[in-house]
Every structure is written in structure tokens, then in C-alpha cells.
Design a protein around this motif. Structure first.
Motif, mmCIF file in Angstrom:
data_model
loop_
_atom_site.group_PDB
_atom_site.id
_atom_site.type_symbol
_atom_site.label_atom_id
_atom_site.label_comp_id
_atom_site.label_asym_id
_atom_site.label_seq_id
_atom_site.Cartn_x
_atom_site.Cartn_y
_atom_site.Cartn_z
ATOM 1 N N MET A 182 0.840 -1.196 0.000
ATOM 2 C CA MET A 182 0.000 0.000 0.000
ATOM 3 C C MET A 182 0.877 1.249 0.000
ATOM 4 O O MET A 182 1.702 1.430 0.897
ATOM 5 C CB MET A 182 -0.886 -0.003 1.251
ATOM 6 N N ALA A 183 0.730 2.083 -0.988
ATOM 7 C CA ALA A 183 1.526 3.306 -1.076
ATOM 8 C C ALA A 183 0.962 4.337 -0.110
ATOM 9 O O ALA A 183 -0.214 4.673 -0.167
ATOM 10 C CB ALA A 183 1.500 3.842 -2.497
ATOM 11 N N ARG A 184 1.804 4.780 0.798
ATOM 12 C CA ARG A 184 1.371 5.815 1.722
ATOM 13 C C ARG A 184 1.547 7.179 1.069
ATOM 14 O O ARG A 184 2.449 7.381 0.273
ATOM 15 C CB ARG A 184 2.176 5.725 3.014
ATOM 16 N N ALA A 185 0.674 8.093 1.430
ATOM 17 C CA ALA A 185 0.753 9.447 0.891
ATOM 18 C C ALA A 185 0.685 10.448 2.036
ATOM 19 O O ALA A 185 0.228 10.125 3.139
ATOM 20 C CB ALA A 185 -0.385 9.698 -0.084
ATOM 21 N N ALA A 186 1.163 11.662 1.761
ATOM 22 C CA ALA A 186 1.102 12.734 2.751
ATOM 23 C C ALA A 186 0.897 14.041 2.024
ATOM 24 O O ALA A 186 1.124 14.152 0.818
ATOM 25 C CB ALA A 186 2.385 12.769 3.573
ATOM 26 N N HIS A 187 0.464 15.037 2.773
ATOM 27 C CA HIS A 187 0.297 16.391 2.241
ATOM 28 C C HIS A 187 1.061 17.309 3.186
ATOM 29 O O HIS A 187 0.844 17.264 4.395
ATOM 30 C CB HIS A 187 -1.185 16.743 2.224
ATOM 31 N N ALA A 188 1.973 18.101 2.632
ATOM 32 C CA ALA A 188 2.793 18.968 3.480
ATOM 33 C C ALA A 188 2.993 20.344 2.868
ATOM 34 O O ALA A 188 2.891 20.530 1.652
ATOM 35 C CB ALA A 188 4.157 18.324 3.732
ATOM 36 N N LEU A 189 3.282 21.279 3.742
ATOM 37 C CA LEU A 189 3.701 22.626 3.362
ATOM 38 C C LEU A 189 5.160 22.747 3.785
ATOM 39 O O LEU A 189 5.580 22.122 4.759
ATOM 40 C CB LEU A 189 2.908 23.685 4.134
#
Length: 92
Positions: free
Chosen positions: A1-8
Motif C-alpha cells: 500500500m503506497a502511503r501518501a502525505a500532504h505537506a507545506l
């Protein structure tokens, strides 16, 4: 399962500048405003928003923090590009 993230993030050359920006954030300054003003990354124009990305897409130190560090807590991370103040919004 490919993990994803959202960052600034805000990218600067010097540690002192990164520490100063972090102090301003802790006093309530808006991340997006400081990113537009100080970041040397093209994402600065978008308030430092990198959007969502998968694990392994960013340089190792950056990736490690985003996928294992605190969420919503701006933190300084050094990479070969300079000093990043990273704020991870979420990860899946």
C-alpha cells in the motif's frame, strides 16, 4: 500500500533564518504568508503547498520527517537543498 502525505514547507539557506521563521510561526504568523515571503522553492508562491505526494518522492530526510514526525507541528529539517520548515498536514 503506497502511503501518501500532504505537506507545506518553507526552504531557506541558513539555519538562523529557519529558526527565526519558526519563532514567528509559534507567535501565530501564517505559514502561507511566510512561505510566500521567504521560501526559495517554487512552491513558495503557493504558500509552500507541496500537495499530496507518495512516500519516497522527496529527499530522504524530508520524507522521513513527513512520514514519521509530528502532524501540524512546523519543524526544521536539513537536506542538501538547505533548511526546510515542514508542516505535515496529514498522511494516509
Amino acid at each position: 500500500m503506497a502511503r501518501a502525505a500532504h505537506a507545506l514547507h518553507i526552504l531557506v539557506k541558513h539555519k538562523e533564518q529557519a529558526e527565526d521563521i519558526l519563532k514567528q510561526l509559534k507567535k501565530g504568523a501564517k505559514f502561507q504568508t511566510l512561505a510566500k515571503k521567504h521560501s526559495s522553492c517554487p512552491s513558495g508562491k503557493k504558500g509552500g503547498d507541496l500537495g499530496e505526494f507518495k512516500k519516497g518522492q522527496m529527499v530522504a530526510q524530508f520524507d522521513k520527517f513527513v512520514f514519521s514526525g509530528e502532524i501540524l507541528t512546523p519543524t526544521i529539517v536539513k537536506t542538501r537543498f538547505g533548511y526546510h520548515i515542514i508542516k505535515t498536514l496529514y498522511r494516509t
